[in-house]
Design an enzyme around this catalytic site. Structure first.
Site, PDB file in Angstrom:
ATOM      1  N   CYS A  17      -8.108  -4.812   6.833  1.00 44.71           N
ATOM      2  CA  CYS A  17      -6.779  -5.157   7.381  1.00 44.71           C
ATOM      3  C   CYS A  17      -6.821  -5.112   8.913  1.00 44.71           C
ATOM      4  CB  CYS A  17      -5.727  -4.239   6.779  1.00 44.71           C
ATOM      5  SG  CYS A  17      -4.041  -4.833   7.037  1.00 44.71           S
ATOM      6  N   HIS A  35      -6.505  -4.372   0.691  1.00 48.32           N
ATOM      7  CA  HIS A  35      -6.808  -2.939   0.760  1.00 48.32           C
ATOM      8  C   HIS A  35      -7.470  -2.432  -0.524  1.00 48.32           C
ATOM      9  CE1 HIS A  35      -4.718  -1.999   4.522  1.00 48.32           C
ATOM     10  NE2 HIS A  35      -3.835  -2.911   4.178  1.00 48.32           N
ATOM     11  N   GLU A  91      -9.057   0.225  -0.826  1.00 45.72           N
ATOM     12  CA  GLU A  91      -8.875   1.689  -0.864  1.00 45.72           C
ATOM     13  C   GLU A  91      -7.542   2.071  -1.511  1.00 45.72           C
ATOM     14  OE1 GLU A  91      -8.203  -0.225   1.587  1.00 45.72           O
ATOM     15  OE2 GLU A  91      -6.951   0.673   3.150  1.00 45.72           O
TER      16      GLU A  91
END
Lengths: 229, 80
Positions: free
Chosen positions: A86, A203, A205
């Site tokens: 990002c 994302h 994560e």
């Protein structure tokens, strides 16, 4: 595998990245503050999401010139793996580790939702735990994710297998309706020439726990851990 | 010495913000707006008194930080 996570004023996903690394690789990462000009000896540096320096001037432009990023660039040139997520993608692109630029979303709105991503290649340390063509559900949260590069650069990326992920429909087909930000050729993530640097807008994560709707991001960290351990 | 730096998007690069402004102007009744491109204007005050040196320095600033030359052009205007 040792990991460092670079933290800027305005970073906000560094904790999520740290949790993903700790949980999937079994080893806590080192957090490195942006003013540090020394990076510990690590196998992977993560530049996390957020709004470094308030996104002043252009997203990632100021962070790209911070002392720690100079060190990340120097080590990347020697083969250290770098993952920019990002805002981290915007930063490493501004720093010249990847070609092109992330522009304002074509729809002008901040987009925050799960998107479908097509894995374009499994031939990289980042994507080796996936199959080429596999469709993942991973969240995006950005205002400037509209990848742009000139046609010659886009052709070069495609011909050398450097497109990592594309936005797609649930069945893996491409189209404007499945592209959340107007990104050129539906690109969501790209590699550098040696495929040791990956930048992506979504994302992974935040897709490691079924509580949050998807665990499809785990494969990225699993692949990295297998490749670098 | 004062300088003005204009950073603008290169022609051919889509400018969704400019397009939104153009649309809003049309809705407000400002007819005949053919195109709108949005850019940045940066004022810089330098200690340098030599114009040529100031220009070279400003050019490096634009190349390295103020503009992203993948998508942007810049123009430097040094005031007398």
């Amino acid at each position: 595998m040792k990991t460092a996570i670079v933290v800027f004023p305005g970073s906000n996903r560094e904790g999520d990245a740290a949790r993903a690394i700790a949980e999937i690789t079994g080893r806590d990462p080192v957090m490195v503050w942006h003013r540090d000009s020394e990076l510990p000896k690590v196998d992977l540096a993560i530049v996390p999401g957020g709004f470094s320096y308030g996104d002043y001037l252009r997203c990632g432009a100021i962070a790209a010139h911070s002392p720690v990023l100079r060190e990340v660039k120097a080590r990347a040139a020697k083969g250290m793996a770098v993952l920019g997520i990002c805002n981290g993608f915007q930063i490493i692109t501004e720093a010249g580790l990847l070609p092109g630029v992330l522009m304002r979303n074509a729809g002008l709105k901040f987009v925050c939702r799960n998107v479908n991503l097509r894995v374009e290649t499994s031939q990289s340390l980042f994507t080796q735990a996936y199959e080429a063509g596999q469709v993942l559900s991973v969240p995006v949260a950005h205002h400037e994710g509209n990848y742009y590069a000139d046609a010659a650069t886009l052709d070069r990326l495609e011909q050398s297998g450097r497109v990592a992920f594309r936005y797609c429909a649930p069945d893996g087909t491409l189209g404007e309706a499945a592209n959340p930000n107007g990104s050129a050729r539906h690109i969501a993530g790209i590699f550098n020439e040696t495929k040791t640097v990956l930048g992506l807008m979504p994302h992974p994560e935040n897709a490691i726990d079924s509580l949050l709707g998807s665990t499809d991001g785990r494969g990225l960290f699993k692949g990295i851990a297998e490749a670098l351990s | 010495m004062k300088a003005k730096v204009h950073v603008t998007l290169k022609s051919g690069v889509l400018d969704p913000q400019g397009r939104a402004i153009q649309h809003a102007l049309g809705v407000m009744g400002f007819d005949g707006v053919k195109d709108v491109r949005q850019g940045k204007f940066i004022e810089i005050e330098l200690e340098e008194t030599d114009r040529a040196k100031a220009r070279a320095n400003l050019d490096a600033m634009c190349q390295k930080l103020l503009a992203n030359t993948v998508i942007e052009n810049y123009a430097i205007d040094i005031a007398d």
